[in-house]
Design an enzyme around this catalytic site. Structure first.
Site, PDB file in Angstrom:
ATOM      1  N   GLU A 162       0.138   3.526   1.726  1.00  0.00           N
ATOM      2  CA  GLU A 162       0.457   4.042   3.173  1.00  0.00           C
ATOM      3  C   GLU A 162       1.752   3.990   3.753  1.00  0.00           C
ATOM      4  O   GLU A 162       2.066   4.391   4.610  1.00  0.00           O
ATOM      5  CB  GLU A 162      -0.745   3.402   3.892  1.00  0.00           C
ATOM      6  CG  GLU A 162      -2.237   3.834   3.953  1.00  0.00           C
ATOM      7  CD  GLU A 162      -2.236   5.158   4.591  1.00  0.00           C
ATOM      8  OE1 GLU A 162      -2.057   5.393   5.766  1.00  0.00           O
ATOM      9  OE2 GLU A 162      -2.632   6.185   3.997  1.00  0.00           O
ATOM     10  N   SER A 182       0.723  -1.261   0.157  1.00  0.00           N
ATOM     11  CA  SER A 182      -0.002   0.029  -0.109  1.00  0.00           C
ATOM     12  C   SER A 182       0.883   1.336  -0.004  1.00  0.00           C
ATOM     13  O   SER A 182       1.856   1.241   0.721  1.00  0.00           O
ATOM     14  CB  SER A 182      -0.893  -0.100   1.242  1.00  0.00           C
ATOM     15  OG  SER A 182      -1.507   1.304   1.435  1.00  0.00           O
ATOM     16  N   TYR A 209      -1.598   0.542  10.674  1.00  0.00           N
ATOM     17  CA  TYR A 209      -1.758  -0.265   9.419  1.00  0.00           C
ATOM     18  C   TYR A 209      -0.624  -0.109   8.398  1.00  0.00           C
ATOM     19  O   TYR A 209       0.060  -0.989   7.582  1.00  0.00           O
ATOM     20  CB  TYR A 209      -2.893   0.504   8.787  1.00  0.00           C
ATOM     21  CG  TYR A 209      -3.220  -0.095   7.343  1.00  0.00           C
ATOM     22  CD1 TYR A 209      -3.839  -1.142   6.937  1.00  0.00           C
ATOM     23  CD2 TYR A 209      -2.770   0.762   6.269  1.00  0.00           C
ATOM     24  CE1 TYR A 209      -3.869  -1.798   5.713  1.00  0.00           C
ATOM     25  CE2 TYR A 209      -3.023   0.322   4.810  1.00  0.00           C
ATOM     26  CZ  TYR A 209      -3.527  -0.948   4.810  1.00  0.00           C
ATOM     27  OH  TYR A 209      -3.861  -1.222   3.574  1.00  0.00           O
TER      28      TYR A 209
END
Ligand code: NAP
Ligand code: F7E
Length: 324
Positions: free
Chosen positions: A126, A124, A148
């Site tokens: 992120e 991801s 996360y």
């Protein structure tokens, strides 16, 4: 012989789109559910008679070994995760168990039972978090800003490590945000399209949101699952950024979505600090040159068209009276 693919997270947004794409390519599709009785099937209801569903959990290594032994897949797509960033602040250990160690369990099961299978890990954007450069590519260092994001960094590097240590054909797709009508209602794009539709139909009057200044590189989910598949069709396994290269703020998302319905967002949107995060990812913008050159992949759906599709889908859904 039809190729067999296993998809973890098949009942999620990407799992449902990937299952459709693989069926179109002639695959035998095997999907993983962790709790069949509790699963909401709305995204895969229309596929149920064309896919085989199995019960397994990323928390349970034995269940993954049984799954791979039974299916003997050619390709494994690990899309399952605790994927909602705010929930990772509330449950950091669970997020680590599923989103980080879950990858190690599935890789270990693959190494033991199906070492020839090709493996896709859902990494991801992120992971870039507090970004070190703009735009971000495969060489940009990671600085995750949530449990996360930290868990995804582990998942990413354990995938690279199994490729380098054991020769698995393991790829990691670093996907930037991708959305559509099957997005969960808690994510900001869908929260906005659902909110706009409710206000338009007189079911609500206001929409409460957090940080309007955050910027994301938002693409359209059905475009992105093609990139996952293409990664596993290459001669050599590698890692790829998948993104549009264009970023918009949450404020621009809101303006665009309200204007699709002919509404003035300033009359309805309230900023609520309850939706702020302990640490924010301010800006993500991807450079997908490598995916374009090596995979021949490019996004086909613009941000504006995607927002329009989402608002129209939520208007139709609410007129029908459906919950999701
Ligand atoms: P999603 O809609 O949240 O789907 C995730 C799926 O994982 C759900 O179906 C969930 O099952 C399943 N799951 C959760 N815990 C599990 C466990 N312990 N064992 C087995 N399955 C479990 O996510 P998505 O948007 O489709 O994203 C797919 C993947 O890409 C995720 O790994 C996500 O982190 C990653 N990703 C997403 C984006 C994006 O913008 N969408 C961008 C980059 C990376 P239940 O139905 O039972 O809850
Ligand atoms: O937030 C801001 C929020 O929750 C986007 C996941 O798929 O993409 C997703 O993670 C931005 C953030 O997605 C609200 O602060 C403002 O800056 O839609 P989101 P995300 O956190 O970017 C990545 C690539 C993943 O991998 C993840 O799995 O929008 N924002 N107001 C809000 N966000 C939410 N959810 N709700 C609000 O009210």
């Amino acid at each position: 012989m039809r190729k067999r693919a296993v998809i973890t997270g098949i009942a999620g947004q990407d799992g449902s789109h990937l299952a459709e794409w693989l069926l179109e390519q002639g695959y035998e599709v095997h999907g993983v559910l962790r709790r069949p009785l509790n699963t909401r099937f709305w995204r895969i209801e229309h596929l149920r008679d064309r896919i085989t569903l199995h019960q397994a959990d990323l928390l349970d290594l034995a269940s993954l070994i049984h799954l791979l032994r039974e299916v003997q897949p050619h390709e494994i797509y690990n899309l399952a995760a605790q994927s909602f960033v705010p929930a990772s602040f509330a449950a950091p250990v669970l997020t680590g168990e599923v989103t980080a160690l879950g990858v190690a369990r599935l890789l270990e099961a693959t190494r033991l039972v199906a070492p020839e299978a090709r493996f896709y890990q859902a990494s991801s954007s992120e992971m870039f978090g507090k970004v070190r450069e703009v735009p971000q590519n495969e060489r940009t260092p990671f600085h995750p800003r949530s449990p996360y994001g930290v868990a995804k960094v582990y998942g990413h590097f354990i995938t690279v490590n199994y490729r380098e240590s054991y020769g698995l054909f393991a790829c990691s797709g670093i996907l930037f945000n991708h959305e559509g009508p099957r997005r969960g209602l808690e994510f900001v794009t869908r929260k906005v399209s659902d909110g706009v539709a409710r206000i338009k139909l007189g079911l609500a009057d206001e929409l409460r949101l957090g940080n309007l200044e955050a910027q994301r590189d938002w693409g359209y989910a059905p475009d992105y699952v093609r990139a996952m598949w293409r990664m596993l069709q290459q001669d050599e396994p590698s890692d790829y950024v998948v993104a549009t290269g264009v970023c918009h703020s949450v404020r621009e998302l809101v303006e665009t979505a309200f204007s699709v319905a002919g509404l003035d967002w300033r009359r309805h949107v309230r900023v609520d600090p309850a939706f702020y995060r302990p640490a924010e990812v301010d800006l993500l913008q991807g450079d997908a040159s490598r995916a374009r050159q090596e995979l021949g992949w490019r996004p086909e759906t613009s941000f504006e068209r995607m927002v329009e599709i989402m608002v129209e889908a939520d208007l139709e859904r609410l007129r029908r009276g459906d919950v999701v």
